[in-house]
Scaffold this active site. Sequence first.
Site, mmCIF file in Angstrom:
data_model
loop_
_atom_site.group_PDB
_atom_site.id
_atom_site.type_symbol
_atom_site.label_atom_id
_atom_site.label_comp_id
_atom_site.label_asym_id
_atom_site.label_seq_id
_atom_site.Cartn_x
_atom_site.Cartn_y
_atom_site.Cartn_z
ATOM 1 N N LYS A 1 0.787 -1.190 -0.196
ATOM 2 C CA LYS A 1 -0.155 0.144 0.040
ATOM 3 C C LYS A 1 0.832 1.157 0.070
ATOM 4 O O LYS A 1 0.558 2.502 -0.599
ATOM 5 C CB LYS A 1 -1.045 0.028 1.148
ATOM 6 C CG LYS A 1 -2.427 -0.662 0.934
ATOM 7 C CD LYS A 1 -2.332 -2.160 1.124
ATOM 8 C CE LYS A 1 -2.188 -2.872 -0.294
ATOM 9 N NZ LYS A 1 -2.329 -4.426 0.127
ATOM 10 N N ALA B 1 1.864 -14.493 -8.715
ATOM 11 C CA ALA B 1 1.033 -14.313 -7.658
ATOM 12 C C ALA B 1 -0.210 -15.055 -7.595
ATOM 13 O O ALA B 1 -1.359 -14.632 -7.804
ATOM 14 C CB ALA B 1 0.685 -12.807 -7.899
ATOM 15 N N GLY C 1 -0.979 -17.265 -5.217
ATOM 16 C CA GLY C 1 -1.653 -17.886 -3.759
ATOM 17 C C GLY C 1 -0.479 -18.020 -2.912
ATOM 18 O O GLY C 1 1.010 -17.908 -3.272
ATOM 19 N N ARG C 2 -0.846 -18.235 -1.853
ATOM 20 C CA ARG C 2 0.276 -18.573 -0.590
ATOM 21 C C ARG C 2 -0.282 -19.762 0.287
ATOM 22 O O ARG C 2 -1.452 -20.242 0.063
ATOM 23 C CB ARG C 2 0.021 -17.291 0.244
ATOM 24 C CG ARG C 2 0.659 -16.282 -0.186
ATOM 25 C CD ARG C 2 0.394 -14.781 0.515
ATOM 26 N NE ARG C 2 1.062 -14.897 1.987
ATOM 27 C CZ ARG C 2 2.407 -14.614 2.036
ATOM 28 N NH1 ARG C 2 3.135 -14.181 0.773
ATOM 29 N NH2 ARG C 2 3.083 -14.647 3.055
ATOM 30 N N HIS D 1 -22.855 15.495 2.475
ATOM 31 C CA HIS D 1 -22.765 15.903 1.149
ATOM 32 C C HIS D 1 -21.494 17.042 1.267
ATOM 33 O O HIS D 1 -21.612 17.832 2.248
ATOM 34 C CB HIS D 1 -24.071 16.387 0.501
ATOM 35 C CG HIS D 1 -23.867 17.312 -0.705
ATOM 36 N ND1 HIS D 1 -23.581 16.463 -1.964
ATOM 37 C CD2 HIS D 1 -23.646 18.466 -1.145
ATOM 38 C CE1 HIS D 1 -23.390 17.425 -2.899
ATOM 39 N NE2 HIS D 1 -23.562 18.683 -2.546
HETATM 40 C C1 FAD Z 1 1.694 -8.799 -1.167
HETATM 41 C C2 FAD Z 1 0.559 -8.811 -0.141
HETATM 42 C C3 FAD Z 1 -0.129 -7.973 0.273
HETATM 43 C C4 FAD Z 1 -1.255 -8.181 0.950
HETATM 44 N N1 FAD Z 1 -2.111 -7.161 1.421
HETATM 45 C C5 FAD Z 1 -3.126 -7.471 2.280
HETATM 46 C C6 FAD Z 1 -3.893 -6.449 2.517
HETATM 47 O O1 FAD Z 1 -3.978 -5.308 2.037
HETATM 48 N N2 FAD Z 1 -4.982 -6.531 3.429
HETATM 49 C C7 FAD Z 1 -5.114 -7.589 4.045
HETATM 50 O O2 FAD Z 1 -5.914 -7.658 5.011
HETATM 51 N N3 FAD Z 1 -3.817 -8.669 3.757
HETATM 52 C C8 FAD Z 1 -3.265 -8.522 2.902
HETATM 53 N N4 FAD Z 1 -2.316 -9.545 2.977
HETATM 54 C C9 FAD Z 1 -2.303 -10.924 3.604
HETATM 55 C C10 FAD Z 1 -1.875 -10.675 4.865
HETATM 56 O O3 FAD Z 1 -0.468 -10.240 4.941
HETATM 57 C C11 FAD Z 1 -2.045 -11.971 5.879
HETATM 58 O O4 FAD Z 1 -3.217 -12.275 5.594
HETATM 59 C C12 FAD Z 1 -1.532 -11.781 7.258
HETATM 60 O O5 FAD Z 1 -0.297 -11.336 7.368
HETATM 61 C C13 FAD Z 1 -1.614 -13.083 8.155
HETATM 62 O O6 FAD Z 1 -1.212 -13.046 9.109
HETATM 63 P P1 FAD Z 1 -1.000 -14.248 10.314
HETATM 64 O O7 FAD Z 1 -0.549 -13.665 11.506
HETATM 65 O O8 FAD Z 1 -1.857 -15.421 10.142
HETATM 66 O O9 FAD Z 1 0.569 -14.655 9.473
HETATM 67 P P2 FAD Z 1 1.909 -13.943 9.140
HETATM 68 O O10 FAD Z 1 1.872 -12.551 8.977
HETATM 69 O O11 FAD Z 1 2.621 -14.733 7.716
HETATM 70 O O12 FAD Z 1 2.787 -14.046 10.357
HETATM 71 C C14 FAD Z 1 3.503 -15.365 10.725
HETATM 72 C C15 FAD Z 1 4.677 -15.340 11.401
HETATM 73 O O13 FAD Z 1 5.128 -16.583 11.852
HETATM 74 C C16 FAD Z 1 6.470 -16.400 12.065
HETATM 75 N N5 FAD Z 1 6.763 -17.936 11.933
HETATM 76 C C17 FAD Z 1 6.452 -19.058 11.308
HETATM 77 N N6 FAD Z 1 6.973 -20.070 11.727
HETATM 78 C C18 FAD Z 1 7.530 -19.899 12.823
HETATM 79 C C19 FAD Z 1 8.199 -20.763 13.690
HETATM 80 N N7 FAD Z 1 8.089 -22.083 13.757
HETATM 81 N N8 FAD Z 1 8.822 -20.186 14.866
HETATM 82 C C20 FAD Z 1 8.763 -18.834 14.952
HETATM 83 N N9 FAD Z 1 8.104 -17.981 14.365
HETATM 84 C C21 FAD Z 1 7.649 -18.545 12.877
HETATM 85 C C22 FAD Z 1 6.847 -15.952 10.581
HETATM 86 O O14 FAD Z 1 8.175 -15.365 10.714
HETATM 87 C C23 FAD Z 1 5.845 -14.516 10.596
HETATM 88 O O15 FAD Z 1 6.434 -13.486 11.097
HETATM 89 C C24 FAD Z 1 -1.274 -9.354 1.994
HETATM 90 C C25 FAD Z 1 -0.532 -10.428 1.576
HETATM 91 C C26 FAD Z 1 0.676 -10.382 0.726
HETATM 92 C C27 FAD Z 1 1.788 -11.148 0.416
#
Ligand code: FAD
Length: 471
Positions: free
Chosen positions: A52, A270, A272-273, A450
Amino acid sequence: MAHAYDVVVIGAGTGGYVAAIRASQLGKKVAVVEKQQALGGTCLIWGCIPTKALLEHAHALKVVQHAKEWGVTLPAGTPGIDMGQVQARKDKIVGGLTKGIEFLFKKNKIDWIKGTARLAGGGKVEVVEGDRRTLEAKEIVIATGSAPRSVPGITIDHTRIITSDEAIHLKAVPTSLVIMGSGAVGVEFASIYRRFGSEVTIIELLPRLVPVEDEAVSAELEKSFKKQGIKVLTGTKVTRATASGTGVDLEVQGADGTTQPLSSELLLVATGRGPVTAGLDAEALGLELDRGYIKVDPFYRTSVPHVSAIGDVITLGTGVHPQLAHVSSMEGVLVAERIAGHEVQPLNYQHVPGCTYCDPEIGSVGLTEAEAKQRGYDVAVGSFPFGVLGRAKMAGEAEGFVKIVADKKYDEVLGVHMIGPRSTELVAEAVLALRLECTVEELIRTIHAHPTFSEAVAEAAHAVHGAAIHM
Ligand SMILES: Cc1cc2nc3c(=O)[nH]c(=O)nc-3n(C[C@H](O)[C@H](O)[C@H](O)COP(=O)(O)OP(=O)(O)OC[C@H]3O[C@@H](n4cnc5c(N)ncnc54)[C@H](O)[C@@H]3O)c2cc1C
């Protein structure tokens, strides 16, 4: 010696760090194990925030490119973009926000254990890299998130064939960029790099861009992208991609089976994840997985007692679980409250807003027109174009519309879909409308200020009843 906690959270993304803060607010002793050098996970470091920030730069360039229309005088020449400054500003924003989470951890007395965690069984978490130690936890919350993944046959080399992790760090604007996948990530990078000056081609396997959105939104985005000079290939599959020292050679196949060669400086995958569970030893502990995702119930309990999971890494087994920062954070709040003994209600995943920050922006919530029909509703639809609004004309942002999908029988709002200026902000009203089971009539009777973009929501509601005022 074991370090004892009420709650140990693995992963400090938007799911994990929010769960930790909420648990601490509710009186729990909390530790978070995070393997990165900064807190905030995908959203802050590689996802929402950097993308963003880049989009704001693209918007700034767009305004400057139209300086004449705004009466702003500039020295002669074509305005360009300085990627050094773009990256520096973006990194400063990311750094400030990740430091902000560190401050919140200190404020809430949460211990950040820097390292990689594995589930050791019997309520223990072993930190195997970094600050090696064993933690004892009454409750464990897995929030290890997701990582980019490719499709069979396409090898990501992180140099020519890249993911979003590399696309946020480019030091120079590529001459040409092919993007595979037109979900939120794909279309956002298309907007960024097209505005910065790249020749952009976006390839989507399904018949339309942003396939999860309402069909009218997809059509409007395709129209706008083409106008901006983005080449759109829908119903098209990448059958081959080979990286060389100077670029990528591709072969793509259309829906009719014909193939064509393409070449570009970079290919951004791009598509998916996938879930991150590697090294956790989740299966050894008896955690049930589904295609690599951790299976949870509506209260985020896994198949192992006192082990919960939230965020991008989970599946509820009821269809696609949205991989969104705000979903993971809401799950973080709910899991912490449930652990603290509060009565919590399961999240209604129908009410998750989808925001895509491409140009023009998309905001949507609830059922699309097609989904509402599939579910047997007698559907009424109303649309209103932003272009008619005074506020949109002033802003020079007159593309797009707001579309409301409603049930004729009870007049209930079932879905709201918008594409155009400030849609990612305007959708908040629609989310509340769905949560409160609003009728279209209630939206009509709600006074919208408005001149604002939000008048398009009110007018779309009028349009459902066949009586838009300004059209
Ligand atoms: C390019 C891009 C743009 C995006 N834009 C948006 C948006 O605009 N709005 C939105 O809502 N979502 C967006 N998303 C999606 C959003 O980033 C994710 O849905 C969100 O970050 C998920 O959060 P989470 O806490 O589940 O996992 P993550 O944010 O992936 O966090 C997981 C954490 O766990 C840590 N970890 C993993 N395994 C271990 C381990 N064994 N020991 C210790 N640490 C560990 C990792 O290092 C990481 O820091 C975007 C994603 C991408 C890739």
